[in-house]
Enzyme design. Structure first.
Site, PDB file in Angstrom:
ATOM      1  N   ARG A 266      84.522  33.200 103.062  1.00  0.00           N
ATOM      2  CA  ARG A 266      85.428  32.057 103.074  1.00  0.00           C
ATOM      3  C   ARG A 266      86.607  32.233 104.024  1.00  0.00           C
ATOM      4  O   ARG A 266      87.403  31.318 104.189  1.00  0.00           O
ATOM      5  CB  ARG A 266      85.966  31.778 101.660  1.00  0.00           C
ATOM      6  CG  ARG A 266      85.025  30.976 100.777  1.00  0.00           C
ATOM      7  CD  ARG A 266      85.740  30.455  99.539  1.00  0.00           C
ATOM      8  NE  ARG A 266      86.823  29.555  99.885  1.00  0.00           N
ATOM      9  CZ  ARG A 266      87.823  29.223  99.065  1.00  0.00           C
ATOM     10  NH1 ARG A 266      87.876  29.751  97.859  1.00  0.00           N
ATOM     11  NH2 ARG A 266      88.760  28.388  99.446  1.00  0.00           N
ATOM     12  N   LYS A 267      86.703  33.393 104.633  1.00  0.00           N
ATOM     13  CA  LYS A 267      87.857  33.674 105.468  1.00  0.00           C
ATOM     14  C   LYS A 267      87.642  33.178 106.902  1.00  0.00           C
ATOM     15  O   LYS A 267      86.558  32.721 107.272  1.00  0.00           O
ATOM     16  CB  LYS A 267      88.164  35.164 105.443  1.00  0.00           C
ATOM     17  CG  LYS A 267      88.448  35.702 104.040  1.00  0.00           C
ATOM     18  CD  LYS A 267      89.541  34.926 103.331  1.00  0.00           C
ATOM     19  CE  LYS A 267      90.004  35.572 102.034  1.00  0.00           C
ATOM     20  NZ  LYS A 267      89.050  35.436 100.932  1.00  0.00           N
ATOM     21  N   VAL A 268      88.689  33.294 107.726  1.00  0.00           N
ATOM     22  CA  VAL A 268      88.673  32.729 109.082  1.00  0.00           C
ATOM     23  C   VAL A 268      87.569  33.343 109.919  1.00  0.00           C
ATOM     24  O   VAL A 268      86.832  32.655 110.630  1.00  0.00           O
ATOM     25  CB  VAL A 268      90.049  32.908 109.749  1.00  0.00           C
ATOM     26  CG1 VAL A 268      90.016  32.408 111.190  1.00  0.00           C
ATOM     27  CG2 VAL A 268      91.124  32.167 108.954  1.00  0.00           C
TER      28      VAL A 268
ATOM     29  N   HIS B  72      85.701  38.225 103.936  1.00  0.00           N
ATOM     30  CA  HIS B  72      84.808  37.514 103.018  1.00  0.00           C
ATOM     31  C   HIS B  72      84.328  36.216 103.689  1.00  0.00           C
ATOM     32  O   HIS B  72      85.011  35.677 104.564  1.00  0.00           O
ATOM     33  CB  HIS B  72      85.581  37.216 101.727  1.00  0.00           C
ATOM     34  CG  HIS B  72      84.820  36.478 100.684  1.00  0.00           C
ATOM     35  ND1 HIS B  72      84.744  35.106 100.658  1.00  0.00           N
ATOM     36  CD2 HIS B  72      84.102  36.919  99.623  1.00  0.00           C
ATOM     37  CE1 HIS B  72      84.004  34.731  99.626  1.00  0.00           C
ATOM     38  NE2 HIS B  72      83.605  35.806  98.993  1.00  0.00           N
TER      39      HIS B  72
END
Length: 378
Positions: free
Chosen positions: A180-182, A178
């Site tokens: 917002r992930k790393v 997603h």
């Protein structure tokens, strides 16, 4: 100037690989997906990695692959994103919540062991916000009671526990891509395992339940495969995978940038006695997918005022995540008292996720902290 809670890191490499994918005219699951899976597998030191449509899909397939059945119980931390629990419900099993450690936001091993019954079949261990859970204690408990362990590593791409990447410590690992992930591919997820039987089940589940027909040459134009299993269409696209390949090439830098931002926040907030900052126990690595602080003085109304003060200045924030046991579906189905799992409830009510992303400037972080300090002083 607005400061978003996250900002994905893209450059010419994503565009180059996307063009290669589009120029090839092969945009469904194919060579780029295989390359992405291979890179992810190598980085996380696992034997098998399967790209899929989301971490939710990964968790769902994990439950099916482990043959979790109705009347089975699966232990889930009470403070997590809702799909950590939803995946259990998808297969008709019972969610058993346990409380978290307030200093790590991760599952409390002592509470976990106390919740085990003869019906318990698995544990969903969440590496929340990118911080590795206490896997040594958890795996010892799982071995003692013969329980499967699913690592919900949605936030934890690149996180280590005692020097070993998460996602390959338990039976199955589940990751998210997603925005917002790393690393991000827009949406998407990955299933990892070192168990060949589980790997074969996941491979079948991801592709409609298809298996090879040993009696027909797969190169023949009339080959259709066998469908002896009920599966899903949870395949990845090569368009997403092309982005994933580019993102994997910069993973170490993305992690380093997040760590630098976290250390700067630690420094700026060190004198703010009314807020806790993220803790990192020994052995537990942290990707800092999120930087979550907690209010120590005052309740949810004061926390909300702090978040409103940030929003007024164009700074995005949000609570850490859900106290899942208080959400309508679980509260109503299981008759859970909203005061149960007090650390999970407190963490939802008093937590604030601050903006953190590669490329965030010191001035941006200083602005965030200055607004928090001003709001706390009123």
């Amino acid at each position: 100037m607005k400061i978003n809670i996250t900002s994905p890191s893209f450059d010419e490499q994503e565009l180059l690989l996307l063009k290669q994918c589009l120029d090839s005219k092969w945009v469904t699951q194919g060579e780029f997906t295989q390359q992405f899976e291979s890179l992810f597998k190598q980085r996380h030191d696992v034997q098998y990695a399967f790209a899929t449509t989301s971490c939710t899909a990964a968790l769902h397939m994990a439950m099916v692959a482990l043959e979790i059945k109705p009347d089975d119980e699966v232990i889930v931390p009470a403070f997590t994103w809702v799909t950590s629990a939803h995946c259990v419900e998808y297969v008709g099993a019972k969610v058993v919540f346990v409380d978290i450690e307030p200093d790590t936001f991760n599952i409390d091993p002592a509470a976990l062991e106390a919740a085990i019954t003869p019906k318990t079949k698995a544990i969903v261990v969440v590496h929340l916000f990118g911080l590795a859970a206490k896997m040594q204690e958890i795996m010892e408990i799982a071995k003692k009671y013969n329980l499967a362990v699913v690592e919900d590593a949605a936030c934890a791409t690149g996180t280590n526990y005692d020097g070993k990447p998460v996602g390959g410590i338990g039976d199955i690992g589940c990751f998210s891509f997603h925005p917002r992930k790393v690393i991000t591919t827009g949406e998407g997820g990955m299933v990892t395992t070192n168990n060949p039987k589980l790997a074969e089940r996941i491979k079948i589940l991801r592709n409609h339940g298809a298996t090879a027909n040993p009696n027909i040459d797969t190169s023949k134009p009339y080959y259709m495969g066998n469908f002896d299993h009920l599966g899903f269409n949870l395949r990845f696209s090569d368009i997403q995978a092309a982005i994933g390949v580019a993102q994997m090439a910069k993973l170490d830098k993305l992690l380093a940038d997040r760590l630098a931002c976290a250390r700067q926040y630690d420094l700026l907030l060190s004198s703010v006695s009314e807020l806790t900052i993220p803790q990192m126990p020994s052995q537990c690595g942290h990707s800092y997918q999120s930087y979550v602080v907690c209010l120590l003085v005052g309740g949810i109304d004061r926390r909300n005022l702090l978040m409103e003060a940030l929003a007024t200045e164009g700074i995005q924030s949000r609570p850490g995540t859900h106290a899942v046991h208080r959400l309508g579906y679980y509260k109503n189905k299981y008759g859970i008292n909203s005061t149960s799992y007090p650390y999970a409830s407190k963490s939802e009510d008093l937590s604030i996720t601050l903006p953190i992303f590669p490329g965030m400037t010191d001035l941006d972080q200083q602005k965030v902290v200055n607004i928090l300090k001003a709001a706390l002083s009123t």
